[in-house]
Scaffold this active site. Structure first.
Site, PDB file in Angstrom:
ATOM      1  NE  ARG A 171      -2.693   1.142   3.554  1.00  9.43           N
ATOM      2  CZ  ARG A 171      -3.610   1.216   4.528  1.00  9.43           C
ATOM      3  NH1 ARG A 171      -4.898   1.319   4.203  1.00  9.43           N
ATOM      4  NH2 ARG A 171      -3.253   1.147   5.798  1.00  9.43           N
ATOM      5  CG  ASP A 452      -4.481   2.754  11.302  1.00  8.35           C
ATOM      6  OD1 ASP A 452      -5.514   3.389  11.632  1.00  8.35           O
ATOM      7  OD2 ASP A 452      -4.490   1.931  10.369  1.00  8.35           O
TER       8      ASP A 452
END
Length: 543
Positions: A171, A452
């Site tokens: 990613r 996160d």
């Protein structure tokens, strides 16, 4: 013109403003940097135009114009004949995917986990310091070639050899982020193009040789035009190193409310490169709050009350699965962010039961796979999917009778409360994440959840929204700028007093204070904090 002269020409006005350690010399090669420069010069203006388009769209939303399915692309949605790509090698069965940053220990542990794929993350779970980004590229380069083993603190980390490793998916950063340590013609490069470019250039042919391919997760997109840009990037990249178009595959995270209205179109733009869509649940909630932050009809209760069975979330899941299966591609489920509670067996049992129930909901809904943040959760997710999905995927479940309207996607009828406890939890999560991020750590365990950037953004945006609209808590207290700042001060002091000396809670609190008043609102926390972790300075490294 010789290749050497052409490389020299491409490298004109290209500067690396971060240190190139010896281990990175195989990554930041002249040829690779020339490829990066070409990506920048070809696509950066389009990227900036698309970011400007986001601003214009936000202005429309602020005026009360609600999103809907695009009339100009109705023919794409209505055409039942087109499909995405057939699943690529290593991507047919994706029932359990683990995600995490690209530090060397994580890379080894993730590839040794009992999962089907590993999403190596340069985005939400990484703090994009120059060192983190470059070391991540080194670690993935080495892992692909099975030379990533190392020792740390007397412990040996080695890739298993008894069975195949999970398929690697990378990613890169979203379109909004820049890499200030790599400039072309005086401009910082797109972080996403930088991450993609280095990984692709060095590893695409090696991955194909080993039976898979260069596979990616694509984050934070808000329109099919942004997917079109990635598709153009993919085509140029494949042509540059002379591999067939369609070798690259990209799974798009549907983690913005605007992208939810363009799922068909996003798959269509990526057709031969598409490997499906994913429910990026936390970023999706963040996007709903962010985009409609000025609209009092979109005020949500405590984060714990906004579940996958909330009307707007349930509609999003149904539409994603229906759309993906109609187009023959994977519909991936969301993250289980829990981590084991080793010191409390009863609490751990309850938490793991929650994971089981969530994964059961996903597989019954029709998802083809799911995410976990910790290897210990892989067995739970695998058990659920093995029991209820004996086939490699369930793309054959067409869900043709499912109807999801624009009103369903915007149904904010979410039961719950706004409480002081919810405010304090949001402040603790935001502070904890931001403090870690400026210390170069991109994911942090808080209350046995792996937090996160996405969860920190939900926390920040809720606090802003509640102050903006002056909501009243369950305790009867009106939420104001002053109220949030007072509790922020209390939580920051509490956390700083318990943390090791040299912690950065007061720095985090200073930034966070600007984001919880219902006044200023940064586009992303990561862009707000980025200058704190840049190390640009001195003479450029020589290429």
């Amino acid at each position: 013109m010789s290749k050497e002269i052409s490389i020299d020409a491409l490298l004109k006005d290209v500067k690396v403003l971060g240190e190139i350690p010896p281990a990175a010399e195989k990554i930041l090669t002249r040829d690779a940097c020339a490829f990066l420069a070409t990506l920048h010069r070809t696509f950066n203006q389009t990227r900036k135009d698309l970011l400007r388009r986001r601003e214009l769209r936000q202005a429309e939303l602020d005026r009360g114009v609600l999103p809907d399915f695009l009339p100009e692309t109705k023919h794409i949605r209505d055409d039942a004949t087109w499909r995405g790509a057939d699943p690529a090698p290593g991507l047919v069965d994706r029932r359990v995917e683990i995600t995490g940053p690209t530090d060397r220990k994580m890379v080894v542990n993730a590839l040794n986990a009992e999962v089907y794929t590993y999403m190596a993350d340069f985005e939400d779970s990484s703090s994009p310091t120059w060192q983190n980004m470059i070391n991540g590229q080194i670690n993935l380069y080495d892992a692909i070639r099975r030379q990533v083993d190392f020792k740390l603190g007397g412990k040996e980390y080695k890739l298993r050899t008894d069975k195949p490793l999970p398929t690697l998916i990378v990613r890169p950063r979203g379109w909004h982020l820049e890499e200030k340590h790599f400039t072309v013609d005086g401009e910082p490069m797109s972080g996403g193009l930088f991450d993609f470019g280095l990984y692709f250039y060095h590893n695409a042919k090696e991955l194909v040789k080993r039976g898979h391919g260069p596979y990616f997760y694509l984050p934070k997109m808000e329109s099919h035009l942004e997917a079109r840009l990635w598709n153009d990037v993919f085509n140029l990249a494949q042509d540059w190193i002379a591999i067939p178009r369609g070798t690259i595959r990209g799974t798009v995270l549907i983690e913005t409310i605007l992208a939810a209205f363009e799922m068909d179109e996003i798959i269509y733009e990526l057709r031969q490169h598409s490997s499906g869509l994913n429910c990026g649940r936390w970023d999706y909630i963040f996007s709903v709050i962010k985009k409609f932050r000025n609209n009092p009809q979109f005020v949500l209760p405590n984060r714990s009350d906004v579940t996958m069975t909330s009307p707007f979330m349930e509609a999003y899941v149904k539409l994603l699965i229906k759309t993906c299966h109609k187009r023959g591609v994977h519909a991936m489920g969301g993250m289980a962010a829990q981590i084991p509670i080793k010191d409390d067996p009863e609490a751990n049992k309850k938490a793991m039961a929650g994971v089981y129930a969530d994964k059961l909901r996903e597989v019954r809904a029709g998802h083809d796979g799911t995410w976990v943040a910790h290897p210990a959760l892989a067995s739970i997710a695998t058990e659920v999917f093995n029991q209820h999905m004996p086939t490699p995927n369930q793309i054959f479940r067409r869900n043709e009778s499912t109807v999801v309207t624009g009103a369903d996607l915007l149904n904010m009828n979410v039961p719950g409360t706004i409480s002081e406890e919810g405010i304090r939890k949001n402040l603790a999560i935001g502070l904890g994440y931001m403090e870690a991020w400026v210390r170069a750590v991109g994911c942090v365990p808080i209350n046995y959840l792996m937090e996160d950037a996405a969860t920190a953004e939900v926390s920040r945006s809720q606090l802003w929204q509640w102050a903006k609209h002056g909501v009243t808590t369950a305790e009867g207290k009106k939420v104001t700028k002053e109220y949030n700042l007072q509790i922020l001060k209390e939580e920051a002091e509490k956390l700083a007093s318990k943390a090791p000396k040299g912690n950065k809670y007061h720095l985090a609190a200073r930034y966070f204070a600007s984001q919880v008043t219902g006044e200023d609102y940064a586009d992303f926390l990561t862009t707000l904090l980025y200058n704190e972790i840049t190390s640009v300075g001195g003479s450029p490294s020589k290429l």
